[in-house]
Design a protein around this motif. Sequence first.
Motif, PDB file in Angstrom:
ATOM      1  N   GLU A 345      51.540  13.397  16.496  1.00  0.00           N
ATOM      2  CA  GLU A 345      51.574  13.894  17.956  1.00  0.00           C
ATOM      3  C   GLU A 345      50.571  13.677  18.882  1.00  0.00           C
ATOM      4  O   GLU A 345      50.499  14.290  20.058  1.00  0.00           O
ATOM      5  N   GLU A 346      49.698  12.606  18.497  1.00  0.00           N
ATOM      6  CA  GLU A 346      48.863  12.388  19.609  1.00  0.00           C
ATOM      7  C   GLU A 346      48.939  11.016  20.030  1.00  0.00           C
ATOM      8  O   GLU A 346      49.298  10.165  19.228  1.00  0.00           O
ATOM      9  N   TYR A 347      48.728  10.665  21.486  1.00  0.00           N
ATOM     10  CA  TYR A 347      49.068   9.316  21.839  1.00  0.00           C
ATOM     11  C   TYR A 347      47.975   8.362  21.391  1.00  0.00           C
ATOM     12  O   TYR A 347      46.700   8.843  21.181  1.00  0.00           O
ATOM     13  N   LEU A 348      48.416   7.301  21.091  1.00  0.00           N
ATOM     14  CA  LEU A 348      47.646   6.130  20.680  1.00  0.00           C
ATOM     15  C   LEU A 348      47.356   5.064  21.475  1.00  0.00           C
ATOM     16  O   LEU A 348      46.278   4.740  21.903  1.00  0.00           O
ATOM     17  N   PHE A 349      48.691   4.315  21.944  1.00  0.00           N
ATOM     18  CA  PHE A 349      48.515   3.164  23.046  1.00  0.00           C
ATOM     19  C   PHE A 349      49.846   3.003  23.101  1.00  0.00           C
ATOM     20  O   PHE A 349      50.815   3.227  22.517  1.00  0.00           O
ATOM     21  N   ASP A 350      50.193   2.095  24.262  1.00  0.00           N
ATOM     22  CA  ASP A 350      51.414   1.562  24.603  1.00  0.00           C
ATOM     23  C   ASP A 350      51.900   0.417  23.977  1.00  0.00           C
ATOM     24  O   ASP A 350      51.123  -0.250  23.272  1.00  0.00           O
ATOM     25  N   LEU A 351      53.196  -0.107  23.591  1.00  0.00           N
ATOM     26  CA  LEU A 351      53.833  -0.897  22.795  1.00  0.00           C
ATOM     27  C   LEU A 351      54.692  -1.861  23.817  1.00  0.00           C
ATOM     28  O   LEU A 351      54.900  -1.538  25.101  1.00  0.00           O
ATOM     29  N   ASP A 352      54.938  -3.116  23.331  1.00  0.00           N
ATOM     30  CA  ASP A 352      55.924  -4.084  23.880  1.00  0.00           C
ATOM     31  C   ASP A 352      57.340  -3.734  23.491  1.00  0.00           C
ATOM     32  O   ASP A 352      57.553  -3.500  22.534  1.00  0.00           O
ATOM     33  N   ASN A 353      58.075  -4.390  24.240  1.00  0.00           N
ATOM     34  CA  ASN A 353      59.648  -4.164  23.535  1.00  0.00           C
ATOM     35  C   ASN A 353      59.505  -5.069  22.272  1.00  0.00           C
ATOM     36  O   ASN A 353      60.385  -4.750  21.332  1.00  0.00           O
ATOM     37  N   SER A 354      58.813  -6.124  22.264  1.00  0.00           N
ATOM     38  CA  SER A 354      58.949  -6.853  21.053  1.00  0.00           C
ATOM     39  C   SER A 354      58.515  -6.184  19.747  1.00  0.00           C
ATOM     40  O   SER A 354      58.907  -6.201  18.573  1.00  0.00           O
TER      41      SER A 354
END
Length: 373
Positions: A345-354
Amino acid sequence: MAILWFNIFISFFALIRRKAISLFRGFSFVLVLMLFLSIVRIFLPLELPWTIVIRSYHLYPWLMNKMSSGILSVGEWNITAANILALLWVLGSIVMFAQAIKAFRREKKYFKMILIHAQPLASSSLPSEHVKGINKVKIVVSEDIRVPCIFGLIRPIIYLPNIELSVEELNYILLHELDHYRNKDLWIKLFYNFIKIAFWWNPLVHIIQKDIDQIIEMACDTRVIDGLSLSERASYLQAMIKIMRNNSGSVYSELSSVVFFVHIERQSLINQRFLSVANRDKRNKRTHFRSVILASLLVCVFLASYIFIIQPAAEPPEEGMILLTPETAHIEIDKTGRIMLFYMEEYLFDLDNSDLTTEPHASLEVICLNDGG
C-alpha cells in the motif's frame, strides 16, 4: 501437473503397446485401467498431507514466466501465451468432437441402410446354446457385409456376410463377436476417442489410436481360444482366412465405432494375430501374472503422481530487496494515464506501458482510478 502425469501414462503405454498385446491376456483390462487412472488424475489434482513437493528453481519458473507473459493487449485484457494455447486447445477439441459426431452419424446411417435389407440369422444355423450371450444380441445376415462385425452401444447388432459357413466356423465367429459384446469393447473404443478429442495435440495419442483395434482384437482372440485344442485353433484361423478372402476392403478401415472379426489393411498385424493364436499353449498363467504386474505398476505410478508434485520455486530475495507478488503489490493507473507501482500500500515508482506485459508486473492487480478516485 495432472496433465503432465496423464502424458506420462500415455507415453508409458505407447512404449509397451506393441510387445504387450502379444504377451498379456488381460491387456484390454490394462488399457481401460490406464485410461481410467489418467482421467482420475486430471479431474482430482489433490495435494495430500504426505505429498512431497519437489521445488524447481529454473525450468518450471522459466516456463511459468513465459506462459504468463503478455503477448498483446486488447482493451483492458492482457493476453498471455497461456491464454492463446488454451484457446487453441479448446478450438482443436471442438473441431475433433464435431468430426467424431459426423463420423458416428455416417456410420449409423450406413448400418441402418444395411439393416433394411438384412435378414435375421436362421435359428437352424445358430450354434449350440453354450455360446454365452447369444440370446442377448440381434444377429443378421447381409449381402452388403464382407466382414463379421458388431455395431451399436446400447442395442448392439452382429452383422454377418452372406457366405457359406460351416457350423463350426459360424460358432467361432459368434464366439469372437459376442466376446466383444461382453467385454464392452465398443465402449472402450468410444472412451479412447474422447481421450483423443481432449488431447489431440499429443502425437502419442494418435500413434496409440492406430493400434487400438489390434489391441482389442488380440485380447479377444486370447479369451476365445483359451481352452481350445490345437485342431480347434486351426479351425479358428481357417475361419479368419475364409473371411479375409471374402473381404474386398474399401470402407471398413474408415469405420471407427465398429469392431470387426478381421482386418486386411495391415498385413503385419494379421500375421501377429495368427502367430499369437498358433503359439498360445501353456502361457495362460504366465501371461495372467504379467498382466497383474503391469496393472500393479500402473497403480503404483498413479499413486506416485500424488506423492510427488513439482512446483516452481524462486530464490528468496536478497537483503534490502522486495518480492513483488499479487499478495504484496498492485498497480494503479490514474485518469491522466500515469502508471504507479505500490508495495504494501505504499507508492514505489512509476512504470511504463511496456512494464505491464512483463513479469513480475504482468501478474499484479491493475486498478484504474476514476475521476473521483
